[in-house]
Design a protein around this motif. Structure first.
Motif, PDB file in Angstrom:
ATOM      1  N   ASP A 234       1.221  -5.297  -1.458  1.00 42.20           N
ATOM      2  CA  ASP A 234       0.250  -5.366  -2.556  1.00 42.20           C
ATOM      3  C   ASP A 234      -0.907  -4.390  -2.361  1.00 42.20           C
ATOM      4  N   SER A 236      -3.006  -4.335   0.240  1.00 35.88           N
ATOM      5  CA  SER A 236      -4.070  -4.843   1.107  1.00 35.88           C
ATOM      6  C   SER A 236      -3.866  -4.371   2.543  1.00 35.88           C
ATOM      7  N   THR A 264       8.159  -3.164  -6.388  1.00 30.34           N
ATOM      8  CA  THR A 264       7.518  -4.032  -7.376  1.00 30.34           C
ATOM      9  C   THR A 264       8.303  -4.070  -8.677  1.00 30.34           C
TER      10      THR A 264
END
Length: 277
Positions: A234, A236, A264
């Protein structure tokens, strides 16, 4: 951190390789191993290597914890220290299954974290002597020479990925997603091998499923300081005290974005490894 600390860590890792690991390794000759869990081998070399590293590292920074893979197996409460203060994180022999089979790759990984964030990483290949080093904000080196990762001019990117997933459906979806646009290689279950491969341009990216700190903290800072990108799917940042699965390591931010978008769009979730990478 300074050069004296780098030298002390390197000396400890080379001593561990010289005294505990290489005397027990003969190419093509398997050795006895115990099994902590399905597919997770441990040998006398792991245990002796961790004892050497723990002793040497403990005296380098006053008040720093040491969290080693084998010690954590026997005392899981040690994992709580991964996000506390200053912490050495030790994988005394990464790729133990390969080592026990009389095969490479295998390596030693040491990381230094502050409040869960990797701030130093060191990777030793005992077979070749190659030593990778990185400190936050100071760049990355291989055998003392600065290294800079970057995308290779390939028509089809080389992607390494573990084939060990708990969920066969997710595994098949991942390989189906990648095979159309990428040259997919099997990851040899040795993070100490994969991170330098990416920095040196041998792989464009590697996908990891289980991402425990002793396997990945050193490699993440090494690759990021070399100009590549290692981060959660994601986007992070990686934390040593975060037990979630899934990590994309790539030779440059652009390649990372391409791989992350591909996963994704296909709805592929990396987390879910049955066995450590």
């Amino acid at each position: 951190m300074d050069n004296a600390l780098d030298r002390a860590v390197e000396n400890a890792m080379r001593e561990s390789a010289r005294a505990a690991i290489m005397p027990r390794f003969t190419a093509g000759k398997p050795i006895a191993a115990d099994w902590k869990a399905a597919g997770e081998a441990v040998t006398a070399a792991d245990r002796e290597s961790e004892a050497i590293l723990t002793e040497r590292l403990s005296g380098l920074i006053p008040g720093a914890h040491v969290v080693g893979e084998e010690a954590s197996h026997h005392d899981p409460a040690l994992l709580g220290r991964l996000g506390e203060g200053v912490c050495w994180i030790v994988d005394p022999l990464d790729g133990t299954a390969n080592f026990a089979a009389g095969e490479g790759p295998f390596g030693i990984l040491v990381a230094l974290a502050e409040e869960g964030i990797p701030v130093g990483g060191w990777i030793l290949d005992p077979l070749t002597g190659r030593f990778c080093s990185a400190r936050i904000g100071a760049g990355a080196t291989i055998d003392g020479a600065p290294v800079r990762a970057g995308a290779q001019a390939r028509t089809i990117p080389h992607i390494a990925v573990t084939r060990l997933f708990a969920d066969p459906t997710r595994r098949e979806a991942l390989f189906a997603t990648l095979s159309g646009t990428c040259d997919v290689h099997d990851s040899p279950r040795c993070a100490a091998d994969q991170y330098p491969r990416i920095a040196l341009g041998e792989n464009d990216a590697t996908l990891f499923t289980r991402t425990i700190a002793w396997d990945h903290a050193a490699g993440v800072i090494f690759l990021n300081e070399a100009g590549g990108r290692a981060a959660r799917p994601d986007g992070s940042s990686y934390r040593c005290d975060d037990a979630q699965g899934g990590l994309i390591a790539a030779a440059c931010p652009q390649r990372w974005n391409e791989v992350a978008t591909l996963l994704t769009d296909a709805g592929v979730v990396l987390a879910g490894a049955a066995i450590a990478d």
